[in-house]
Write an enzyme that holds these catalytic residues in place. Structure first.
Site, PDB file in Angstrom:
ATOM      1  N   CYS A   1      22.502  35.094   0.039  1.00 29.32           N
ATOM      2  CA  CYS A   1      23.757  35.716   0.411  1.00 29.32           C
ATOM      3  C   CYS A   1      23.719  36.214   1.847  1.00 29.32           C
ATOM      4  O   CYS A   1      22.784  35.957   2.578  1.00 29.32           O
ATOM      5  CB  CYS A   1      23.958  36.885  -0.516  1.00 29.32           C
TER       6      CYS A   1
ATOM      7  N   GLU B   1      27.364  40.404  -3.098  1.00 28.02           N
ATOM      8  CA  GLU B   1      28.446  39.433  -3.024  1.00 28.02           C
ATOM      9  C   GLU B   1      29.737  40.233  -2.927  1.00 28.02           C
ATOM     10  O   GLU B   1      29.813  41.352  -3.434  1.00 28.02           O
ATOM     11  CB  GLU B   1      28.473  38.523  -4.256  1.00 28.02           C
TER      12      GLU B   1
END
Length: 125
Positions: free
Chosen positions: A2, A106
């Site tokens: 990420c 996220e």
């Protein structure tokens, strides 16, 4: 991977989990590690063939790039094509490492911005 992650384990936990012959000497908890920042990693020492702890800047600067700032944009590779893409191919074949993380973030788009969600293992590992 990420765009942001966290690492908040003890030095002893890290050394035990990855079988390091020497525990890292410094490791402060970090909860918002971003691209271009220093990150801890586990790699195999070319001479001793043992795992070791090292620090590196997060981001890949391809060998053909003349601009080191490209490393901030080159932080993710797709698992299904990492061995084919010119930017990642050589690093994937010859310079692998493990980047320990306690969890990652996220984001979900919401009215007026983004909402971060922290993803981690249920058992805390």
């Amino acid at each position: 991977m990420c765009g942001r992650f966290a690492l908040y384990v003890t030095l002893e936990e890290l050394a035990d989990y990855f079988g390091l012959s020497e525990a890292p000497t410094q490791l402060a908890p970090r909860y918002n590690i971003a691209p271009t920042q220093p990150v801890g990693l586990v790699r195999v020492n070319a001479q001793s063939q043992e795992r070791e702890w090292a620090l590196a800047l997060w981001g890949l600067i391809p060998s053909w790039s003349k601009d080191p700032t490209i490393g901030a944009r080159m932080i993710n590779a797709r698992a299904e094509t990492v061995d084919e893409k010119p930017a990642f191919r050589a690093a994937f074949k010859r310079r692998r490492c493990i980047i320990p993380a306690s969890g990652f973030y996220e984001w979900k788009k919401v009215n007026g911005g983004k909402q971060p969600y922290f993803i981690t293992a249920v058992d805390g590992e």
